[in-house]
Design a protein around this motif. Structure first.
Motif, mmCIF file in Angstrom:
data_model
loop_
_atom_site.group_PDB
_atom_site.id
_atom_site.type_symbol
_atom_site.label_atom_id
_atom_site.label_comp_id
_atom_site.label_asym_id
_atom_site.label_seq_id
_atom_site.Cartn_x
_atom_site.Cartn_y
_atom_site.Cartn_z
ATOM 1 N N ARG A 103 -25.032 -15.806 -48.942
ATOM 2 C CA ARG A 103 -24.481 -14.547 -48.463
ATOM 3 C C ARG A 103 -23.815 -13.809 -49.625
ATOM 4 O O ARG A 103 -22.923 -14.364 -50.269
ATOM 5 C CB ARG A 103 -23.459 -14.839 -47.371
ATOM 6 C CG ARG A 103 -22.960 -13.586 -46.697
ATOM 7 C CD ARG A 103 -21.919 -13.947 -45.659
ATOM 8 N NE ARG A 103 -21.400 -12.750 -45.040
ATOM 9 C CZ ARG A 103 -20.378 -12.729 -44.240
ATOM 10 N NH1 ARG A 103 -19.742 -13.863 -43.961
ATOM 11 N NH2 ARG A 103 -19.966 -11.623 -43.706
ATOM 12 N N PRO A 104 -24.277 -12.542 -49.880
ATOM 13 C CA PRO A 104 -23.663 -11.797 -51.009
ATOM 14 C C PRO A 104 -22.221 -11.412 -50.704
ATOM 15 O O PRO A 104 -21.864 -11.133 -49.549
ATOM 16 C CB PRO A 104 -24.544 -10.559 -51.143
ATOM 17 C CG PRO A 104 -25.144 -10.371 -49.803
ATOM 18 C CD PRO A 104 -25.295 -11.733 -49.202
ATOM 19 N N GLN A 118 -24.049 -3.854 -50.882
ATOM 20 C CA GLN A 118 -25.428 -3.683 -51.291
ATOM 21 C C GLN A 118 -25.783 -2.195 -51.350
ATOM 22 O O GLN A 118 -25.273 -1.388 -50.561
ATOM 23 C CB GLN A 118 -26.351 -4.390 -50.287
ATOM 24 C CG GLN A 118 -26.097 -5.882 -50.194
ATOM 25 C CD GLN A 118 -26.323 -6.587 -51.525
ATOM 26 O OE1 GLN A 118 -27.448 -6.615 -52.030
ATOM 27 N NE2 GLN A 118 -25.285 -7.166 -52.094
ATOM 28 N N TYR A 119 -26.622 -1.815 -52.245
ATOM 29 C CA TYR A 119 -27.025 -0.409 -52.420
ATOM 30 C C TYR A 119 -28.525 -0.306 -52.409
ATOM 31 O O TYR A 119 -29.221 -1.204 -52.872
ATOM 32 C CB TYR A 119 -26.494 0.145 -53.743
ATOM 33 C CG TYR A 119 -24.977 0.136 -53.838
ATOM 34 C CD1 TYR A 119 -24.239 1.186 -53.296
ATOM 35 C CD2 TYR A 119 -24.315 -0.915 -54.466
ATOM 36 C CE1 TYR A 119 -22.865 1.173 -53.368
ATOM 37 C CE2 TYR A 119 -22.946 -0.935 -54.530
ATOM 38 C CZ TYR A 119 -22.222 0.117 -53.994
ATOM 39 O OH TYR A 119 -20.865 0.110 -54.063
ATOM 40 N N VAL A 120 -28.976 0.823 -51.870
ATOM 41 C CA VAL A 120 -30.406 1.113 -51.899
ATOM 42 C C VAL A 120 -30.567 2.434 -52.612
ATOM 43 O O VAL A 120 -29.979 3.442 -52.212
ATOM 44 C CB VAL A 120 -30.978 1.204 -50.487
ATOM 45 C CG1 VAL A 120 -32.453 1.601 -50.521
ATOM 46 C CG2 VAL A 120 -30.800 -0.117 -49.755
ATOM 47 N N ASP A 121 -31.303 2.504 -53.641
ATOM 48 C CA ASP A 121 -31.535 3.747 -54.378
ATOM 49 C C ASP A 121 -32.687 4.495 -53.752
ATOM 50 O O ASP A 121 -33.788 3.958 -53.612
ATOM 51 C CB ASP A 121 -31.860 3.431 -55.842
ATOM 52 C CG ASP A 121 -30.636 2.892 -56.555
ATOM 53 O OD1 ASP A 121 -29.525 3.264 -56.124
ATOM 54 O OD2 ASP A 121 -30.795 2.094 -57.490
ATOM 55 N N ILE A 122 -32.414 5.759 -53.349
ATOM 56 C CA ILE A 122 -33.477 6.617 -52.797
ATOM 57 C C ILE A 122 -33.675 7.771 -53.755
ATOM 58 O O ILE A 122 -32.789 8.622 -53.900
ATOM 59 C CB ILE A 122 -33.080 7.148 -51.406
ATOM 60 C CG1 ILE A 122 -32.809 5.959 -50.461
ATOM 61 C CG2 ILE A 122 -34.145 8.066 -50.847
ATOM 62 C CD1 ILE A 122 -32.272 6.355 -49.114
ATOM 63 N N PRO A 123 -34.762 7.880 -54.413
ATOM 64 C CA PRO A 123 -34.984 8.975 -55.369
ATOM 65 C C PRO A 123 -35.236 10.296 -54.649
ATOM 66 O O PRO A 123 -36.050 10.366 -53.721
ATOM 67 C CB PRO A 123 -36.216 8.511 -56.140
ATOM 68 C CG PRO A 123 -36.918 7.592 -55.218
ATOM 69 C CD PRO A 123 -35.895 6.943 -54.348
ATOM 70 N N ILE A 124 -34.489 11.350 -54.994
ATOM 71 C CA ILE A 124 -34.687 12.694 -54.445
ATOM 72 C C ILE A 124 -35.029 13.614 -55.592
ATOM 73 O O ILE A 124 -34.301 13.685 -56.578
ATOM 74 C CB ILE A 124 -33.408 13.183 -53.727
ATOM 75 C CG1 ILE A 124 -33.094 12.243 -52.552
ATOM 76 C CG2 ILE A 124 -33.581 14.610 -53.238
ATOM 77 C CD1 ILE A 124 -31.786 12.554 -51.879
ATOM 78 N N GLU A 125 -36.078 14.378 -55.373
ATOM 79 C CA GLU A 125 -36.522 15.260 -56.447
ATOM 80 C C GLU A 125 -35.640 16.506 -56.509
ATOM 81 O O GLU A 125 -35.485 17.213 -55.512
ATOM 82 C CB GLU A 125 -37.973 15.654 -56.223
ATOM 83 C CG GLU A 125 -38.539 16.474 -57.370
ATOM 84 C CD GLU A 125 -39.982 16.838 -57.110
ATOM 85 O OE1 GLU A 125 -40.418 16.711 -55.959
ATOM 86 O OE2 GLU A 125 -40.645 17.225 -58.062
ATOM 87 N N MET A 126 -34.991 16.788 -57.605
ATOM 88 C CA MET A 126 -34.162 17.975 -57.802
ATOM 89 C C MET A 126 -34.928 18.908 -58.719
ATOM 90 O O MET A 126 -34.899 18.776 -59.931
ATOM 91 C CB MET A 126 -32.812 17.597 -58.430
ATOM 92 C CG MET A 126 -32.010 16.612 -57.606
ATOM 93 S SD MET A 126 -31.416 17.327 -56.088
ATOM 94 C CE MET A 126 -30.141 18.382 -56.739
ATOM 95 N N LYS A 127 -35.580 19.917 -58.077
ATOM 96 C CA LYS A 127 -36.425 20.796 -58.866
ATOM 97 C C LYS A 127 -36.047 22.249 -58.585
ATOM 98 O O LYS A 127 -36.035 22.684 -57.439
ATOM 99 C CB LYS A 127 -37.885 20.550 -58.497
ATOM 100 C CG LYS A 127 -38.870 21.350 -59.315
ATOM 101 C CD LYS A 127 -40.286 21.028 -58.849
ATOM 102 C CE LYS A 127 -41.280 21.886 -59.615
ATOM 103 N NZ LYS A 127 -42.651 21.680 -59.106
#
Lengths: 136, 123
Positions: free
Chosen positions: A10-11, A15-24
């Protein structure tokens, strides 16, 4: 004896989840921004368009359905000094004679008589002070 | 009111200081012209004061809504807001107005309860 060697731990940290969002950056909507800015500047310079049209307000009908409005103007007869304790309500009457006009002035419509007039000033109340807005 | 000066002269009609204003007949002063929308000025309550310009003396006569002997606490020292004004309320929906007394808050202006103005005399 055979055992499973997989061990689940058990950690202890989050915990983190990286969600990439395009910034354009693109130019879509820039025209709308200019129009909004233009409106804002026009408002700032010349102000909002106001409706200055006037309406005609009439006297509201009473419980009998009559709309007429009645005024009575009373003048002091000056028989007694105003400081006298004997002055009472009957010293005021609906007559121009009380105000100092003579019968001749009234009869012949003398200029001082015909040039006299009543005036009603309409004000609003602001912090117990009254500011004039219009007259009739 | 018909005025007679002597028996040799015909009578003339003058208007006593008593007015009945309506749609027909004497309508001057009957209507109030004011902004139809409330955007610029949001005002629905006015206070109206009465004056008489005496063309003989060239002066204005100030009027009260109560005979001077009945003014309290003192006929020369009182609250101007209570005795020099009547209150006028505008109804923007129906485009009408009503007048009420500042001291009694009762509606006035009818034939039975007219708007009465009394000359105010300074000591």
């Amino acid at each position: 004896m055979s055992v499973n060697k997989i061990k689940i731990i058990r950690p202890v940290s989050d915990q983190y989840v990286d969600i990439p969002i395009e910034m354009k950056w693109d130019f879509s909507g820039r025209e709308d921004s200019i129009m909004d800015y233009e409106k804002e500047m026009v408002k700032e310079v010349i102000g909002l368009a106001n409706d200055f049209e006037v309406s005609r307000f009439s006297h509201n009908s009473d419980i009998n359905g009559n709309t007429d409005i009645n005024y009575e103007f009373y003048f002091y007869d000056g028989v007694l000094p105003i400081t006298s304790n004997n002055v009472n309500q009957t010293n005021w009457g609906i007559s121009y004679i009380n105000e100092g006009f003579t019968n001749e002035e009234v009869y012949y419509y003398s200029k001082p008589f015909t040039k006299s007039f009543f005036k009603l000033d309409f004000t609003i109340q602001l912090m117990r002070k009254l500011k004039k807005y219009f007259s009739q | 009111m018909s005025v007679t000066l002597n028996a040799l002269l015909p009578n003339v009609d003058i208007r006593k200081p008593k007015y009945k204003l309506d749609y027909i007949g004497d309508k001057e002063g009957f209507f109030i012209y004011w902004l139809r929308e409330r955007d610029f000025y949001d005002i629905s309550e006015f206070y109206v004061s009465g004056k008489f310009f005496d063309g003989k003396l060239g002066t204005y006569v100030v009027m009260t809504n109560t005979p001077q002997p009945l003014i309290t606490p003192n006929k020369f020292n009182f609250s101007p807001q209570d005795y020099f004004y009547y209150k006028v309320n505008l109804d923007y929906n129906n485009k009408t107005y009503e007048v009420s007394s500042t001291s009694t808050t009762l509606r006035v202006g009818s034939a039975t309860i007219p708007i009465r103005w009394y000359e105010y005399v300074n000591p």
